[in-house]
Write a protein that holds these residues in place. Structure first.
Motif, PDB file in Angstrom:
ATOM      1  N   LYS A  68      43.897  71.023  51.132  1.00 37.70           N
ATOM      2  CA  LYS A  68      43.838  71.170  52.699  1.00 37.70           C
ATOM      3  C   LYS A  68      44.294  72.801  53.113  1.00 37.70           C
ATOM      4  CE  LYS A  68      48.192  69.312  53.482  1.00 37.70           C
ATOM      5  NZ  LYS A  68      48.804  68.954  52.121  1.00 37.70           N
ATOM      6  N   ASN A  69      43.810  73.102  54.481  1.00 39.47           N
ATOM      7  CA  ASN A  69      44.402  74.492  54.886  1.00 39.47           C
ATOM      8  C   ASN A  69      45.783  74.168  55.321  1.00 39.47           C
ATOM      9  OD1 ASN A  69      41.977  75.887  54.202  1.00 39.47           O
ATOM     10  ND2 ASN A  69      41.193  74.846  56.054  1.00 39.47           N
ATOM     11  N   ILE A  70      46.741  75.055  55.296  1.00 38.83           N
ATOM     12  CA  ILE A  70      47.940  74.879  55.823  1.00 38.83           C
ATOM     13  C   ILE A  70      48.479  76.281  56.447  1.00 38.83           C
ATOM     14  CG2 ILE A  70      48.821  73.520  53.862  1.00 38.83           C
ATOM     15  CD1 ILE A  70      50.171  75.763  52.487  1.00 38.83           C
ATOM     16  N   GLU A  71      49.543  76.032  57.050  1.00 38.73           N
ATOM     17  CA  GLU A  71      49.934  77.361  57.662  1.00 38.73           C
ATOM     18  C   GLU A  71      51.516  77.254  57.094  1.00 38.73           C
ATOM     19  OE1 GLU A  71      51.526  78.947  62.174  1.00 38.73           O
ATOM     20  OE2 GLU A  71      50.750  76.926  62.007  1.00 38.73           O
ATOM     21  N   ASN A 103      59.576  80.203  44.645  1.00 40.62           N
ATOM     22  CA  ASN A 103      58.576  80.158  45.488  1.00 40.62           C
ATOM     23  C   ASN A 103      57.202  80.899  45.529  1.00 40.62           C
ATOM     24  OD1 ASN A 103      60.460  78.640  46.937  1.00 40.62           O
ATOM     25  ND2 ASN A 103      61.267  80.334  47.871  1.00 40.62           N
ATOM     26  N   PHE A 104      56.038  80.353  46.009  1.00 37.54           N
ATOM     27  CA  PHE A 104      54.876  81.176  45.951  1.00 37.54           C
ATOM     28  C   PHE A 104      53.964  80.500  46.915  1.00 37.54           C
ATOM     29  CE2 PHE A 104      54.137  77.237  43.441  1.00 37.54           C
ATOM     30  CZ  PHE A 104      52.564  77.025  43.646  1.00 37.54           C
ATOM     31  N   ILE A 105      52.910  81.331  47.143  1.00 42.94           N
ATOM     32  CA  ILE A 105      51.667  80.810  48.204  1.00 42.94           C
ATOM     33  C   ILE A 105      50.446  81.638  47.750  1.00 42.94           C
ATOM     34  CG2 ILE A 105      52.350  82.985  49.515  1.00 42.94           C
ATOM     35  CD1 ILE A 105      51.411  81.274  52.066  1.00 42.94           C
ATOM     36  N   LEU A 106      49.272  80.676  47.593  1.00 41.33           N
ATOM     37  CA  LEU A 106      48.258  81.150  46.849  1.00 41.33           C
ATOM     38  C   LEU A 106      47.217  81.170  47.875  1.00 41.33           C
ATOM     39  CD1 LEU A 106      47.060  79.621  43.293  1.00 41.33           C
ATOM     40  CD2 LEU A 106      45.527  80.231  45.250  1.00 41.33           C
ATOM     41  N   PHE A 107      46.579  82.059  48.058  1.00 35.93           N
ATOM     42  CA  PHE A 107      45.298  82.388  49.032  1.00 35.93           C
ATOM     43  C   PHE A 107      44.015  82.422  48.225  1.00 35.93           C
ATOM     44  CE2 PHE A 107      49.027  84.834  50.496  1.00 35.93           C
ATOM     45  CZ  PHE A 107      49.081  84.337  51.745  1.00 35.93           C
ATOM     46  N   GLU A 108      43.332  81.453  48.578  1.00 29.97           N
ATOM     47  CA  GLU A 108      41.839  81.434  48.259  1.00 29.97           C
ATOM     48  C   GLU A 108      40.779  81.679  49.279  1.00 29.97           C
ATOM     49  OE1 GLU A 108      38.264  81.107  46.472  1.00 29.97           O
ATOM     50  OE2 GLU A 108      39.921  81.095  45.112  1.00 29.97           O
ATOM     51  N   ALA A 109      39.887  82.563  48.890  1.00 25.64           N
ATOM     52  CA  ALA A 109      38.912  82.921  49.997  1.00 25.64           C
ATOM     53  C   ALA A 109      37.931  81.895  50.199  1.00 25.64           C
ATOM     54  CB  ALA A 109      38.087  84.473  49.621  1.00 25.64           C
ATOM     55  N   GLY A 110      37.581  81.050  49.147  1.00 26.93           N
ATOM     56  CA  GLY A 110      36.606  80.189  49.210  1.00 26.93           C
ATOM     57  C   GLY A 110      36.917  78.696  49.967  1.00 26.93           C
ATOM     58  N   SER A 111      35.895  77.985  50.014  1.00 26.99           N
ATOM     59  CA  SER A 111      36.588  76.654  50.939  1.00 26.99           C
ATOM     60  C   SER A 111      36.940  75.507  49.923  1.00 26.99           C
ATOM     61  CB  SER A 111      35.094  76.352  51.353  1.00 26.99           C
ATOM     62  OG  SER A 111      34.091  76.118  50.572  1.00 26.99           O
ATOM     63  N   PRO A 170      50.818  71.861  48.096  1.00 27.88           N
ATOM     64  CA  PRO A 170      51.201  72.202  49.574  1.00 27.88           C
ATOM     65  C   PRO A 170      51.097  73.846  49.882  1.00 27.88           C
ATOM     66  CG  PRO A 170      52.629  70.792  48.629  1.00 27.88           C
ATOM     67  CD  PRO A 170      51.888  71.058  47.553  1.00 27.88           C
ATOM     68  N   TYR A 171      51.050  74.594  48.641  1.00 30.09           N
ATOM     69  CA  TYR A 171      51.227  76.067  48.774  1.00 30.09           C
ATOM     70  C   TYR A 171      49.791  76.794  48.549  1.00 30.09           C
ATOM     71  CZ  TYR A 171      55.836  74.012  48.266  1.00 30.09           C
ATOM     72  OH  TYR A 171      56.739  73.377  48.348  1.00 30.09           O
ATOM     73  N   ILE A 172      48.854  76.089  48.593  1.00 26.45           N
ATOM     74  CA  ILE A 172      47.463  76.765  48.433  1.00 26.45           C
ATOM     75  C   ILE A 172      46.731  76.891  49.895  1.00 26.45           C
ATOM     76  CG2 ILE A 172      45.060  76.319  47.325  1.00 26.45           C
ATOM     77  CD1 ILE A 172      46.739  75.010  44.973  1.00 26.45           C
ATOM     78  N   MET A 173      46.376  77.721  50.355  1.00 30.15           N
ATOM     79  CA  MET A 173      45.605  78.148  51.525  1.00 30.15           C
ATOM     80  C   MET A 173      44.199  78.421  51.202  1.00 30.15           C
ATOM     81  SD  MET A 173      48.146  80.215  53.846  1.00 30.15           S
ATOM     82  CE  MET A 173      46.904  80.237  55.292  1.00 30.15           C
TER      83      MET A 173
END
Length: 467
Positions: free
Chosen positions: A2-5, A61-69, A134-137
């Motif tokens: 899911k997308n998260i903020e 702590n990390f956050i992962l950004f993925e351009a795709g859907s 939880p940390y993948i956008m």
């Protein structure tokens, strides 16, 4: 997924002290460096997800950004392609440990997976773990990376400043802060042009509807695009061979299909590689099969041809160039498939101070280790955080992108890269410096040089790694 903020706040920073040699002191220094800001990972492919797994194991702590859907969206575009390397080389150790805790059963390690199997059997279950999910956008494209309130020209307090990432997500551009950045975005979507000079022309761009970059899926709707057509395949490596073998099968069902193989190599024999001597048996088999098809006259070979231009007349494409110093043109082409490798995209990193090799476009310290003129996939020495450093501390290019235009990358190499980086960011210098990796000798990657370098390590122009 899911997308998260994910909101982060900056904290006071201090100028980092000279690193000590004790693990405990290094951990304290990392803890004080930009407080509790996360490590930002760009790209949810195999290497990006492996980086997340290693950081999660260490409680970072990390956050992962993925351009795709979806995760590993690039791999799904070549999901129909079978990898050269068995499962044992394609699973990260930290990822496996996390998966096994949730009851995951690994595939047969000696089997050769398709790209889509890597995604569905390994990467998607990994991304769904509670330590990662939880940390993948998703649908979150990083459009710029910089240092907080400091542009590229400014040096004062630069090292102490956190990174800022501008991310297009949820119909807006959002700003995130991070104490470190791991760019695992690969080279997918940035193919090399077919011109021998390595440049893009208006003519090539104008013919985009008739030029495909990669290995088309000829078992699906793309089959009709090439059936009964005169098709030119440009490239001298295993990506091209995969494409040619698929077209040869298509030709068996539609005899009007004509296949032309265009290369820069001095002779077609150079493209056969190790054949039965290749330690990766599946890759060697490709060379043997294409050898047989050419001997049988099923594929027309044009080599060497240095492509210098394209033309279009009466709905047909002309490929112009020189062969042994003489002008030559192939006429009457309906479709062109280009397998000439890929190159990294640095446009969104223009505000960072990078250390890059001007020839390979790889991390500078890696260049002498991965030069395809000298090294094969199997002779590249293991390397880690130390070799991947840039002028801006705690920024790293990893995976295929760290190799720039060099084609000698193995997925297992990327896993070792991020293991070492995660250890360093956790303050474990001993583990970061201890890099070990056993790679299969290919026997073929180093046979070519210059613009003819063999893309033996790629099933397609992707960020997936050596297959």
């Amino acid at each position: 997924m899911k997308n998260i903020e994910f909101k982060v706040t900056s904290s006071s920073c201090c100028t980092p002290r000279v690193p000590s040699n004790t693990k405990e002191t290094v951990k304290e220094e990392h803890a004080s460096y930009n407080g509790n800001l996360p490590v930002a990972i760009i790209g949810a492919g195999p290497i990006g997800l492996a980086a997340a797994a290693h950081l999660a194991e260490r409680g970072q702590n990390f956050i992962l950004f993925e351009a795709g859907s979806s995760i590993a969206q690039n791999i799904l575009q070549w999901g129909h392609v079978r990898l050269f390397s068995p499962w044992q080389y394609n699973i990260d150790k930290a990822a496996e440990r996390l998966l096994r805790k949730q009851g995951w059963k690994p595939p047969v390690l000696t089997e050769l997976p398709f790209g889509q199997e890597i995604v569905h059997q390994y990467l998607k279950p990994l991304a769904q773990l509670p330590e990662l999910e939880p940390y993948i956008m998703l649908n979150s494209r990083v459009v710029s990376v910089s240092k907080k309130n400091i542009d590229k020209m400014k040096s004062a307090h630069r090292e102490a400043a956190p990174f800022v990432l501008y991310v297009d997500a949820n119909s807006s551009t959002q700003r995130f802060e991070a104490r470190a950045v791991i760019d695992a975005s690969g080279t997918w979507g940035h193919p090399n042009p077919l011109h021998a000079d390595g440049i893009w022309t208006r003519e090539e761009r104008d013919l985009k509807d008739h030029i495909y970059y990669g290995i088309p899926d000829l078992s699906a709707e793309q089959r009709q695009k090439y059936a009964g057509k005169r098709v030119a395949v440009v490239g001298g490596g295993h990506s091209a061979i995969n494409t040619l073998l698929d077209l040869a099968q298509l030709k068996e069902t539609d005899s009007n299909t004509e296949v032309i193989w265009v290369m820069r190599k001095k002779s077609v024999e150079e493209a056969y590689g190790g054949e039965e001597n290749d330690q990766l048996e599946a890759r060697g088999a490709l060379g043997s099969r294409i050898h047989q098809l050419i001997d049988a006259g099923q594929i027309q070979v044009v080599t060497p041809l240095m492509i210098e231009g394209l033309s279009q007349k009466d709905g047909k494409i002309g490929i112009k160039g020189t062969a042994n110093g003489q002008g030559k043109e192939i006429q009457g082409i309906d479709e062109v498939i280009v397998n000439t490798g890929s190159r990294p995209d640095f446009t969104f990193l223009s505000e960072l101070r990078l250390s890059m090799d001007p020839a390979t476009e790889s991390v500078e310290a890696l260049a002498p280790l991965i030069d395809p003129n000298v090294h094969s996939c199997g002779t590249v020495r293991p390397h880690g955080e130390k070799e991947l450093r840039h002028f801006d501390k705690n920024f790293y290019l990893v995976g295929m992108k760290s190799y720039g235009r060099a084609p000698t990358f193995l997925m297992a190499t990327g896993y070792e890269q991020v293991r070492s980086i995660a250890a360093y960011l956790d303050g474990d210098l001993e583990a970061a410096l201890k890099v070990e990796l056993e790679l299969p000798e290919t026997g073929v990657c180093g046979v070519s040089s210059g613009p003819n370098a063999n893309d033996c390590c790629l099933p397609t122009s992707s960020a997936s790694g050596c297959k």
